[in-house]
Scaffold this motif. Structure first.
Motif, PDB file in Angstrom:
ATOM      1  N   ASN A 374     -10.908  12.409  56.029  1.00  0.00           N
ATOM      2  CA  ASN A 374     -10.321  13.237  54.980  1.00  0.00           C
ATOM      3  C   ASN A 374     -11.303  14.323  54.572  1.00  0.00           C
ATOM      4  O   ASN A 374     -12.468  14.040  54.276  1.00  0.00           O
ATOM      5  CB  ASN A 374      -9.942  12.387  53.770  1.00  0.00           C
ATOM      6  N   LEU A 375     -10.832  15.563  54.555  1.00  0.00           N
ATOM      7  CA  LEU A 375     -11.675  16.712  54.230  1.00  0.00           C
ATOM      8  C   LEU A 375     -11.070  17.463  53.058  1.00  0.00           C
ATOM      9  O   LEU A 375      -9.887  17.820  53.084  1.00  0.00           O
ATOM     10  CB  LEU A 375     -11.775  17.638  55.448  1.00  0.00           C
ATOM     11  N   ASN A 376     -11.879  17.704  52.022  1.00  0.00           N
ATOM     12  CA  ASN A 376     -11.426  18.481  50.865  1.00  0.00           C
ATOM     13  C   ASN A 376     -11.452  19.955  51.240  1.00  0.00           C
ATOM     14  O   ASN A 376     -12.521  20.551  51.388  1.00  0.00           O
ATOM     15  CB  ASN A 376     -12.314  18.215  49.657  1.00  0.00           C
ATOM     16  N   ASP A 409      -6.717  17.407  50.247  1.00  0.00           N
ATOM     17  CA  ASP A 409      -7.382  16.895  51.444  1.00  0.00           C
ATOM     18  C   ASP A 409      -6.511  17.082  52.687  1.00  0.00           C
ATOM     19  O   ASP A 409      -5.284  17.151  52.617  1.00  0.00           O
ATOM     20  CB  ASP A 409      -7.685  15.400  51.283  1.00  0.00           C
ATOM     21  N   TYR A 411      -6.606  15.495  56.878  1.00  0.00           N
ATOM     22  CA  TYR A 411      -7.262  14.551  57.792  1.00  0.00           C
ATOM     23  C   TYR A 411      -7.536  15.267  59.114  1.00  0.00           C
ATOM     24  O   TYR A 411      -6.614  15.550  59.888  1.00  0.00           O
ATOM     25  CB  TYR A 411      -6.367  13.339  58.025  1.00  0.00           C
ATOM     26  N   LYS A 414     -14.098  17.760  60.677  1.00  0.00           N
ATOM     27  CA  LYS A 414     -14.780  18.822  59.947  1.00  0.00           C
ATOM     28  C   LYS A 414     -15.578  19.707  60.897  1.00  0.00           C
ATOM     29  O   LYS A 414     -15.585  20.938  60.763  1.00  0.00           O
ATOM     30  CB  LYS A 414     -15.706  18.219  58.886  1.00  0.00           C
TER      31      LYS A 414
END
Length: 521
Positions: A374-376, A409, A411, A414
């Motif tokens: 999960n990436l903000n 977020d 997914y 990154k």
């Protein structure tokens, strides 16, 4: 024809018996001498017939003359319906429509003879009677002949269609058998209908594949999963409504050996009738790419090792040259020396960027670094903006960040997402002389939309089709003025494919460019 002719003496003999017994009334011109002569003549003609349907014209004419003589002098002209219909149709089948009409000219001649011989007895009545018999026989058999002619024509057309179909099939079979790639065609239930010799070679079998299910023949395993799970080629193809290409599957033989496959599959659509564009089946083209992929993996491993080993000395060289340039500038060294150190530093920086591109390319080819989490997005984009705002400012450009609402977020990987956007941003800075570069981010149905928009040189339509090719650089002089390896967009395209998306390029020459993609959530 011959079997009809050979039964004629029997019919004439039976007629004679019926006359003797009084069951049948003979012709007014009947005589036993005429009956005997006719019986002898018709027997000779009948047993000279060949054992085939088609007879020589002389045999046909002789049979007509004897038959008409029998009708006029023995049986009576009214019985012509029973005999002449068969003879005339046989004539048509043997010799065509022209001879058919000629046979009726002969019948018309004998009708005139019959009228002339029996005129003293019946006068006008006999003429009317013979004309009616002739007309009834002619029109009845003509209708029959036309029906036969139409059926024959339809039959010929059907045969011609079948011949053309067989010819086309043979040509297609020769064509696909001449191809080195394996081709297998199967129906909507997955049953194989057509294949070429290369398919047998690829699957290492001599058995016929026709009638077998595609998944029983091609045993696919997904290489991209850690467990190499079994996959269904039929389900894979039938679930898509377009052409599908993949290199992520392996075929496993009975002995456990595996080969890597390049598979291109597409639905076969009906081009005619009410069910136009409906699926009629599927076709798959397969190629063994085991050796190619092995060489590519070795190449990628080599690039990875080389780029890793070169990174340290290049970093040290770049740092040393940077320090030397500072010392030279402070010590007021000779301008030529300062310039030489500066040029060397620029080239080392260029080399360092090339090594980074090669390293990223190697990771993209091998799928390394694809760990997802999960990436903000909001935080990620603000960090990216801070990272490149200074570089854009030093180039005389304005870098803007346009984030619509709170993205939240996503997914994804990154590392891959960062490398994609870094390549797009550095390209925008490099090829924009003045103006603004804008990073757009917004949440939309099905994913998150990312784009990098600039006011730079723009890309011509012909170049837009090639910008994602490896080592490609535009022939535009403004592009040639700036350095580059031609790997940036290729790497970005590869990484985007790994993330399950595709970068879209929109550009107008001298009006700037926009590179965008949608990342699924």
């Amino acid at each position: 024809m011959f079997w009809v002719a050979r039964t004629t003496p029997l019919l004439v003999g039976s007629y004679a018996i019926f006359v003797m017994l009084g069951f049948v009334k003979p012709s007014q011109l009947f005589s036993w001498e005429a009956l005997i002569l006719v019986l002898i003549a018709i027997t000779i003609v009948a047993f000279n017939q060949r054992n085939t349907f088609y007879q020589p014209l002389s045999q046909q004419i002789a049979f007509y003359i004897v038959a008409l003589t029998t009708v006029v002098f023995v049986m009576g002209f009214e019985l012509v319906v029973l005999t002449w219909g068969v003879l005339s149709v046989a004539t048509y089948l043997n010799y065509g429509i022209k001879r058919y009409y000629q046979s009726y000219l002969i019948l018309l001649l004998f009708a005139a003879i019959d009228i002339a011989l029996q005129w003293p007895l019946y006068s006008v009545y006999r003429m009317y009677f013979d004309v009616m018999v002739f007309a009834f026989t002619f029109w009845g058999t003509t209708i029959l002949v036309k029906i036969v002619e139409a059926q024959t024509l339809d039959h010929e057309r059907l045969n011609n269609t079948r011949r053309r179909e067989r010819l086309q099939f043979s040509r297609m079979q020769a064509l696909i058998n001449g191809l080195s790639d394996a081709i297998i065609s199967f129906d909507n239930k997955g049953v194989i209908k057509l294949y070429n010799s290369a398919a047998l070679s690829l699957l290492d079998t001599n058995k016929s594949l026709t009638g077998q299910h595609i998944d029983d023949v091609v045993k696919l395993y997904n290489k991209s999963t850690s467990q190499k799970s079994r996959s269904s080629l039929f389900n894979l193809v039938s679930s898509e409504n377009r052409q599908l290409e993949s290199e992520d599957f392996m075929h496993r033989f009975a002995d456990g050996e595996e080969i890597r496959l390049n598979i291109v599959s597409a639905p076969i659509r009906n081009s005619y009738g009410k069910e136009k564009a409906s699926r009629e089946g599927y076709i798959s083209i397969m190629r063994d790419i085991t050796k190619v992929k092995s060489l590519e993996e070795e190449r990628d491993e080599f690039i990875s090792v080389i780029s890793h080993e070169l990174r340290t000395p290049i970093t040290i060289t770049e740092g040393s040259l940077s320090n030397m340039m500072v010392v030279a500038q402070r010590g007021k060294a000779d301008p030529t020396i300062v310039k030489g150190i500066g040029d060397a530093h620029e080239q080392v920086v260029y080399l360092a960027k090339m090594i980074n591109d090669l390293s990223a390319l190697s990771r993209a080819e091998r799928g390394a670094g694809l760990e997802q989490d999960n990436l903000n997005v909001d935080e990620f984009m603000h960090n990216l903006y801070e990272q490149y705002s200074t570089e854009a400012k030093s180039a005389g450009l304005t870098l803007d960040l346009d984030v619509v609402g709170s993205i939240g977020d996503v997914y994804t990987s990154k590392l891959y997402l960062e490398e994609i956007l870094q390549n797009l941003i550095t390209n925008a800075i490099k090829y924009t002389s003045k103006g603004t570069i804008t990073l757009h981010v917004k949440r939309m149905e099905g994913g998150v939309y990312f784009s990098v928009e600039d006011t730079g040189h723009g890309i011509s339509k012909s170049d837009q089709k090639k910008v994602f090719q490896k080592f490609y650089r535009s022939e535009d002089y403004r592009t040639r003025e700036t350095g580059g390896t031609g790997l940036g967009l290729y790497v970005a395209g590869k990484l985007s494919n790994k993330l399950g998306t595709r970068i879209k390029c929109e550009s107008r020459l001298n009006h700037g460019s926009t590179f965008s993609f949608v990342l699924g959530v």
